[in-house]
Design a protein around this motif. Structure first.
Motif, PDB file in Angstrom:
ATOM      1  N   PRO A 110       0.837  -1.209   0.000  1.00 15.09           N
ATOM      2  CA  PRO A 110       0.000   0.000   0.000  1.00 15.09           C
ATOM      3  C   PRO A 110       0.870   1.257   0.000  1.00 15.09           C
ATOM      4  O   PRO A 110       1.897   1.313   0.673  1.00 15.09           O
ATOM      5  CB  PRO A 110      -0.793  -0.114   1.299  1.00 15.09           C
ATOM      6  CG  PRO A 110      -0.815  -1.559   1.615  1.00 15.09           C
ATOM      7  CD  PRO A 110       0.481  -2.111   1.102  1.00 15.09           C
ATOM      8  N   GLU A 111       0.428   2.252  -0.766  1.00 14.28           N
ATOM      9  CA  GLU A 111       1.234   3.471  -0.928  1.00 14.28           C
ATOM     10  C   GLU A 111       1.476   4.182   0.398  1.00 14.28           C
ATOM     11  O   GLU A 111       2.541   4.762   0.601  1.00 14.28           O
ATOM     12  CB  GLU A 111       0.524   4.427  -1.877  1.00 14.28           C
ATOM     13  CG  GLU A 111       0.574   3.995  -3.329  1.00 14.28           C
ATOM     14  CD  GLU A 111      -0.247   4.922  -4.185  1.00 14.28           C
ATOM     15  OE1 GLU A 111      -1.366   5.281  -3.773  1.00 14.28           O
ATOM     16  OE2 GLU A 111       0.227   5.288  -5.268  1.00 14.28           O
ATOM     17  N   VAL A 112       0.492   4.134   1.305  1.00 18.95           N
ATOM     18  CA  VAL A 112       0.688   4.834   2.576  1.00 18.95           C
ATOM     19  C   VAL A 112       1.896   4.267   3.320  1.00 18.95           C
ATOM     20  O   VAL A 112       2.637   5.001   3.979  1.00 18.95           O
ATOM     21  CB  VAL A 112      -0.555   4.762   3.494  1.00 18.95           C
ATOM     22  CG1 VAL A 112      -1.561   5.825   3.129  1.00 18.95           C
ATOM     23  CG2 VAL A 112      -1.178   3.405   3.511  1.00 18.95           C
ATOM     24  N   LEU A 203       0.165  10.767  -5.629  1.00 16.86           N
ATOM     25  CA  LEU A 203      -0.166  11.739  -4.596  1.00 16.86           C
ATOM     26  C   LEU A 203       0.353  11.297  -3.228  1.00 16.86           C
ATOM     27  O   LEU A 203       1.027  12.055  -2.530  1.00 16.86           O
ATOM     28  CB  LEU A 203      -1.690  11.913  -4.520  1.00 16.86           C
ATOM     29  CG  LEU A 203      -2.175  12.622  -3.256  1.00 16.86           C
ATOM     30  CD1 LEU A 203      -1.845  14.103  -3.324  1.00 16.86           C
ATOM     31  CD2 LEU A 203      -3.664  12.424  -3.068  1.00 16.86           C
ATOM     32  N   VAL A 204       0.074  10.035  -2.871  1.00 15.54           N
ATOM     33  CA  VAL A 204       0.311   9.596  -1.501  1.00 15.54           C
ATOM     34  C   VAL A 204       1.800   9.591  -1.150  1.00 15.54           C
ATOM     35  O   VAL A 204       2.220  10.200  -0.161  1.00 15.54           O
ATOM     36  CB  VAL A 204      -0.312   8.203  -1.287  1.00 15.54           C
ATOM     37  CG1 VAL A 204       0.028   7.671   0.087  1.00 15.54           C
ATOM     38  CG2 VAL A 204      -1.825   8.274  -1.459  1.00 15.54           C
ATOM     39  N   PHE A 208       4.057  12.223   1.523  1.00 17.49           N
ATOM     40  CA  PHE A 208       4.900  11.852   2.654  1.00 17.49           C
ATOM     41  C   PHE A 208       6.323  12.366   2.477  1.00 17.49           C
ATOM     42  O   PHE A 208       6.934  12.825   3.430  1.00 17.49           O
ATOM     43  CB  PHE A 208       4.943  10.318   2.806  1.00 17.49           C
ATOM     44  CG  PHE A 208       3.800   9.757   3.602  1.00 17.49           C
ATOM     45  CD1 PHE A 208       3.794   9.838   4.986  1.00 17.49           C
ATOM     46  CD2 PHE A 208       2.736   9.146   2.972  1.00 17.49           C
ATOM     47  CE1 PHE A 208       2.740   9.307   5.724  1.00 17.49           C
ATOM     48  CE2 PHE A 208       1.685   8.613   3.702  1.00 17.49           C
ATOM     49  CZ  PHE A 208       1.682   8.691   5.079  1.00 17.49           C
ATOM     50  N   TYR A 222      -5.060  17.892  -5.249  1.00 18.87           N
ATOM     51  CA  TYR A 222      -5.728  17.254  -4.112  1.00 18.87           C
ATOM     52  C   TYR A 222      -6.221  18.295  -3.113  1.00 18.87           C
ATOM     53  O   TYR A 222      -7.359  18.237  -2.647  1.00 18.87           O
ATOM     54  CB  TYR A 222      -4.759  16.287  -3.444  1.00 18.87           C
ATOM     55  CG  TYR A 222      -5.263  15.651  -2.182  1.00 18.87           C
ATOM     56  CD1 TYR A 222      -6.292  14.723  -2.221  1.00 18.87           C
ATOM     57  CD2 TYR A 222      -4.709  15.968  -0.951  1.00 18.87           C
ATOM     58  CE1 TYR A 222      -6.758  14.134  -1.064  1.00 18.87           C
ATOM     59  CE2 TYR A 222      -5.164  15.386   0.213  1.00 18.87           C
ATOM     60  CZ  TYR A 222      -6.185  14.466   0.155  1.00 18.87           C
ATOM     61  OH  TYR A 222      -6.643  13.889   1.295  1.00 18.87           O
ATOM     62  N   ARG A 226     -10.300  18.860  -2.348  1.00 15.55           N
ATOM     63  CA  ARG A 226     -10.888  18.709  -1.020  1.00 15.55           C
ATOM     64  C   ARG A 226     -11.833  19.858  -0.700  1.00 15.55           C
ATOM     65  O   ARG A 226     -12.729  19.742   0.120  1.00 15.55           O
ATOM     66  CB  ARG A 226      -9.797  18.662   0.047  1.00 15.55           C
ATOM     67  CG  ARG A 226      -8.974  17.421  -0.045  1.00 15.55           C
ATOM     68  CD  ARG A 226      -8.243  17.185   1.218  1.00 15.55           C
ATOM     69  NE  ARG A 226      -9.215  16.852   2.270  1.00 15.55           N
ATOM     70  CZ  ARG A 226      -8.893  16.210   3.381  1.00 15.55           C
ATOM     71  NH1 ARG A 226      -7.666  15.858   3.588  1.00 15.55           N
ATOM     72  NH2 ARG A 226      -9.802  15.943   4.272  1.00 15.55           N
TER      73      ARG A 226
ATOM     74  N   GLY B 244      -5.517  -0.981   1.650  1.00 13.27           N
ATOM     75  CA  GLY B 244      -4.711   0.141   2.145  1.00 13.27           C
ATOM     76  C   GLY B 244      -5.065   1.462   1.494  1.00 13.27           C
ATOM     77  O   GLY B 244      -4.355   2.446   1.659  1.00 13.27           O
ATOM     78  N   PHE B 246      -6.219   5.058   0.398  1.00 10.75           N
ATOM     79  CA  PHE B 246      -6.380   6.292   1.160  1.00 10.75           C
ATOM     80  C   PHE B 246      -7.197   7.347   0.405  1.00 10.75           C
ATOM     81  O   PHE B 246      -8.165   7.889   0.915  1.00 10.75           O
ATOM     82  CB  PHE B 246      -5.019   6.877   1.543  1.00 10.75           C
ATOM     83  CG  PHE B 246      -5.104   8.309   1.988  1.00 10.75           C
ATOM     84  CD1 PHE B 246      -5.621   8.618   3.230  1.00 10.75           C
ATOM     85  CD2 PHE B 246      -4.721   9.339   1.145  1.00 10.75           C
ATOM     86  CE1 PHE B 246      -5.749   9.931   3.636  1.00 10.75           C
ATOM     87  CE2 PHE B 246      -4.850  10.659   1.541  1.00 10.75           C
ATOM     88  CZ  PHE B 246      -5.360  10.949   2.795  1.00 10.75           C
ATOM     89  N   VAL B 247      -6.809   7.635  -0.835  1.00 11.52           N
ATOM     90  CA  VAL B 247      -7.372   8.786  -1.543  1.00 11.52           C
ATOM     91  C   VAL B 247      -8.869   8.637  -1.798  1.00 11.52           C
ATOM     92  O   VAL B 247      -9.638   9.576  -1.566  1.00 11.52           O
ATOM     93  CB  VAL B 247      -6.641   9.012  -2.889  1.00 11.52           C
ATOM     94  CG1 VAL B 247      -7.169  10.245  -3.560  1.00 11.52           C
ATOM     95  CG2 VAL B 247      -5.156   9.157  -2.657  1.00 11.52           C
ATOM     96  N   ASP B 250     -10.997   9.018   1.265  1.00 13.10           N
ATOM     97  CA  ASP B 250     -10.809  10.363   1.795  1.00 13.10           C
ATOM     98  C   ASP B 250     -11.634  11.378   1.007  1.00 13.10           C
ATOM     99  O   ASP B 250     -12.208  12.296   1.582  1.00 13.10           O
ATOM    100  CB  ASP B 250      -9.323  10.745   1.739  1.00 13.10           C
ATOM    101  CG  ASP B 250      -9.075  12.074   2.425  1.00 13.10           C
ATOM    102  OD1 ASP B 250      -9.403  12.181   3.611  1.00 13.10           O
ATOM    103  OD2 ASP B 250      -8.589  13.005   1.755  1.00 13.10           O
ATOM    104  N   GLY B 261      -6.025   3.062   5.962  1.00 19.54           N
ATOM    105  CA  GLY B 261      -5.092   3.979   5.303  1.00 19.54           C
ATOM    106  C   GLY B 261      -5.305   5.410   5.783  1.00 19.54           C
ATOM    107  O   GLY B 261      -4.356   6.167   5.991  1.00 19.54           O
ATOM    108  N   TRP B 265      -2.767   7.844   7.960  1.00 19.13           N
ATOM    109  CA  TRP B 265      -2.501   9.202   7.476  1.00 19.13           C
ATOM    110  C   TRP B 265      -2.750  10.223   8.591  1.00 19.13           C
ATOM    111  O   TRP B 265      -1.933  11.116   8.838  1.00 19.13           O
ATOM    112  CB  TRP B 265      -3.398   9.463   6.263  1.00 19.13           C
ATOM    113  CG  TRP B 265      -3.244  10.791   5.604  1.00 19.13           C
ATOM    114  CD1 TRP B 265      -3.759  11.982   6.025  1.00 19.13           C
ATOM    115  CD2 TRP B 265      -2.527  11.063   4.393  1.00 19.13           C
ATOM    116  NE1 TRP B 265      -3.417  12.981   5.143  1.00 19.13           N
ATOM    117  CE2 TRP B 265      -2.673  12.452   4.142  1.00 19.13           C
ATOM    118  CE3 TRP B 265      -1.800  10.285   3.490  1.00 19.13           C
ATOM    119  CZ2 TRP B 265      -2.113  13.063   3.026  1.00 19.13           C
ATOM    120  CZ3 TRP B 265      -1.239  10.897   2.385  1.00 19.13           C
ATOM    121  CH2 TRP B 265      -1.389  12.268   2.161  1.00 19.13           C
TER     122      TRP B 265
END
Lengths: 270, 305
Positions: A110-112, A203-204, A208, A222, A226, B244, B246-247, B250, B261, B265
């Protein structure tokens, strides 16, 4: 004789493709909408594109993204090709198994987690976050995609050409550069393009590993998204879609020419 | 022939080819993961970096002993005791499982239809399925926000058809998350399914037909079992990254019920709790290893048969 596709088959494929393309088409059409409201069609207009040109921060973000994509895709193509070569051409042993596993793991991670772990590394070694750290992060992930693409091509390749070169006394490094490399060039191009678009899209991991002064385009989009739908974002997205579409068309034309050239140079090759 | 590659002048080249990518991945993939494990055993501190203990090489063996003594399982204890974390893991499990099933139900007919197209049309259909994957993932999610928002096209269309009186709030809901995920991951499901379905031996279906088996029954008895490896690959390719994700949750989901995820974050960016974020990540990797190991076992068994 294969039976003809039924009506159900054709309808499934058509509906699937419509599902994939309609939202993008809506986005593109509305980027030309003169009205700020999505429900109101105010006629065709380039108004939102005009507003983009004045947005300095946005243009800086696009520039940063393109530079990172270019740098990381170049490094990823080099490292990914070496990884593919190590996996397909050098003896099967424990080191090779470990490398294969390390090439596959980032693809499903997972990217996170990838983003978090790289950030913690950069903090631990006191490396200032910014352009360089995002580039390293993108290189790490995208080199694995390049390795998969190049590996497939190397596995299909007729090895007798490489063997012939080496039997005639050509050293391995030179054999690779003069025999193997031209034959796998289309895969390298495809890998580079894939790495480039993945980096441009990310993006992710970028969130970070980035720091002050290295805001990429997805990070900027992004933060805008939002806050809700804005016609300007439709315009940026349309430009990005057009850029990728153009790159793909150019690449596929170039690849077609390259592959027809290699096959015509190798009469009798399967 | 392998020996030739290793002979004489080839040594430095072979070493370079093998070492460069291995060292890069060891430094930027393996090592960072070990650091995550280490920090998950640390405790938060108001410091730079915001955790303790930090390892000081200069302190030597005594420093190492003090460092090891200061490690704790505190973050994991919090992970187990605070319901928020369990709820996020369960939410991720639910979303990943339901999405994978929906993807399979939608993706299978598409892949099957593609595999039955005239060979001349198949590459074109294939390219058309892959193409959206090249457009930005963020853009594709944003496109759905455009459509699903209160004054968006979807509500306008429903109102025009007389199906709803007042606009429905589609965004910030599980429905929107499922739509976004199915939309984004559809190519990942269709491609492996198509790859196995396209290789299905047509003579087997002919044999079934010759023996009087109706077409739909032959589909269930021949085509579906033969496509099992594609189903497994497709589900795995979707389930793991969705878990996992996230985007998508979200931007499209309800902020009251978050996936893991998102929790990771928030722990990291909002709460600055690095040990907690690391512990969440370590447990997440542990969970995701399970389906991968199961899949590889199944594949090894299939290869043996």
């Amino acid at each position: 004789m294969r039976p003809a596709p039924s009506l159900f088959n054709i309808v499934s494929v058509a509906c699937g493709l419509a599902f994939l393309y309609l939202p993008i088409a809506v986005l593109v059409v509305y980027s030309f909408n003169a009205s700020r409201l999505v429900t109101v069609w105010g006629g065709w207009s380039l108004r939102w594109y005009g507003e983009l040109i004045g947005d300095q921060a946005l243009i800086a973000a696009a520039r940063t993204s393109l530079l990172i994509a270019l740098a990381s895709a170049s490094a990823a193509t080099l490292l990914g090709t070496l990884a593919a070569l190590a996996i397909t051409r050098f003896g099967a042993d424990r080191g090779r198994t470990a490398l294969s596993a390390m090439v596959l793991a980032p693809l499903v991670m997972p990217e996170v987690i990838t983003g978090l772990s790289l950030l913690l590394l950069f903090v631990a070694i006191n490396l200032d976050r910014g352009f360089l750290t995002v580039t390293i992060a993108h290189t790490t992930v995208t080199m694995c995609f390049v390795a998969v693409v190049v590996k497939a091509r190397l596995a299909d390749l007729d090895r007798s050409l490489e063997e012939a070169a080496m039997d005639l006394g050509c050293p391995p490094a030179r054999t690779f550069l003069t025999v193997t490399l031209p034959l796998i060039a289309p895969a390298l191009a495809a890998g580079f393009l894939l790495a480039f678009t993945l980096s441009l899209d990310d993006l992710v991991i970028a969130s970070f590993t980035t720091g002050p002064g290295a805001t990429t385009l997805p990070i900027r989009i992004y933060s805008d998204v939002r806050l809700g739908v804005k016609p300007e974002i439709n315009a940026i997205c349309t430009i990005m879609i057009a850029t990728v579409a153009l790159a793909l068309i150019v690449a596929s034309l170039a690849l077609r020419r390259a592959s027809s050239a290699t096959t015509s140079r190798r009469p009798g090759a399967a | 022939m392998m020996a030739r590659w290793r002979g004489g002048q080839g040594n430095w080249w072979a070493a370079f080819v093998r070492l460069a990518p291995t060292l890069w991945l060891a430094a930027f993939f393996l090592l960072p993961f070990l650091i995550i494990v280490k920090i998950s055993l640390s405790q938060t501190a108001i410091a730079q970096p915001p955790y303790t203990p930090t390892f000081d090489l200069a302190a030597g063996l005594a420093g190492l002993r003090a460092f090891l003594a200061a490690l704790s399982l505190e973050s994991y204890r919090i992970l187990g005791s605070d319901f928020l974390y369990l709820a996020s893991y369960l939410k991720s499990l639910q979303v990943a499982a339901v999405s994978s099933v929906i993807l399979l139900i939608i993706g299978y007919p598409i892949a099957y239809g593609m595999a039955r197209l005239h060979p001349r049309w198949q590459p074109i259909a294939l390219v058309l399925v892959i193409l959206p994957f090249w457009t930005s993932f963020l853009i594709r999610i944003y496109a759905w926000i455009n459509i699903l928002q209160r004054e968006g096209l979807f509500n306008t269309a429903l109102a025009a058809l007389g199906l709803v009186d007042t606009p429905v709030a589609w965004l910030s809901s599980d429905t929107a998350v499922y739509i976004g995920i199915v939309y984004s991951y559809l190519p990942f499901m269709v491609l492996p399914l198509y790859a196995t379905l396209e290789k299905t031996d047509a003579t087997l279906l002919e044999a079934a037909a010759d023996l009087g088996c109706p077409r739909w029954r032959a589909f269930w008895l021949v085509t579906v079992p033969l496509s099992a490896p594609g189903v497994a690959a497709g589900v795995l390719l979707c389930f793991i990254p969705i878990f996992g994700e996230f985007v998508i949750p979200d931007l499209l989901g309800d902020s009251r019920s978050v996936m893991i995820g998102q929790t990771l974050w928030t722990e990291f960016f909002a709460n600055k709790d690095w040990p907690a974020a690391s512990a969440v990540a370590v447990v997440l990797v542990g969970i995701l290893l399970l389906p991968i190991v199961l899949h590889q076992r199944a594949q090894a068994r299939a290869d043996k048969d």
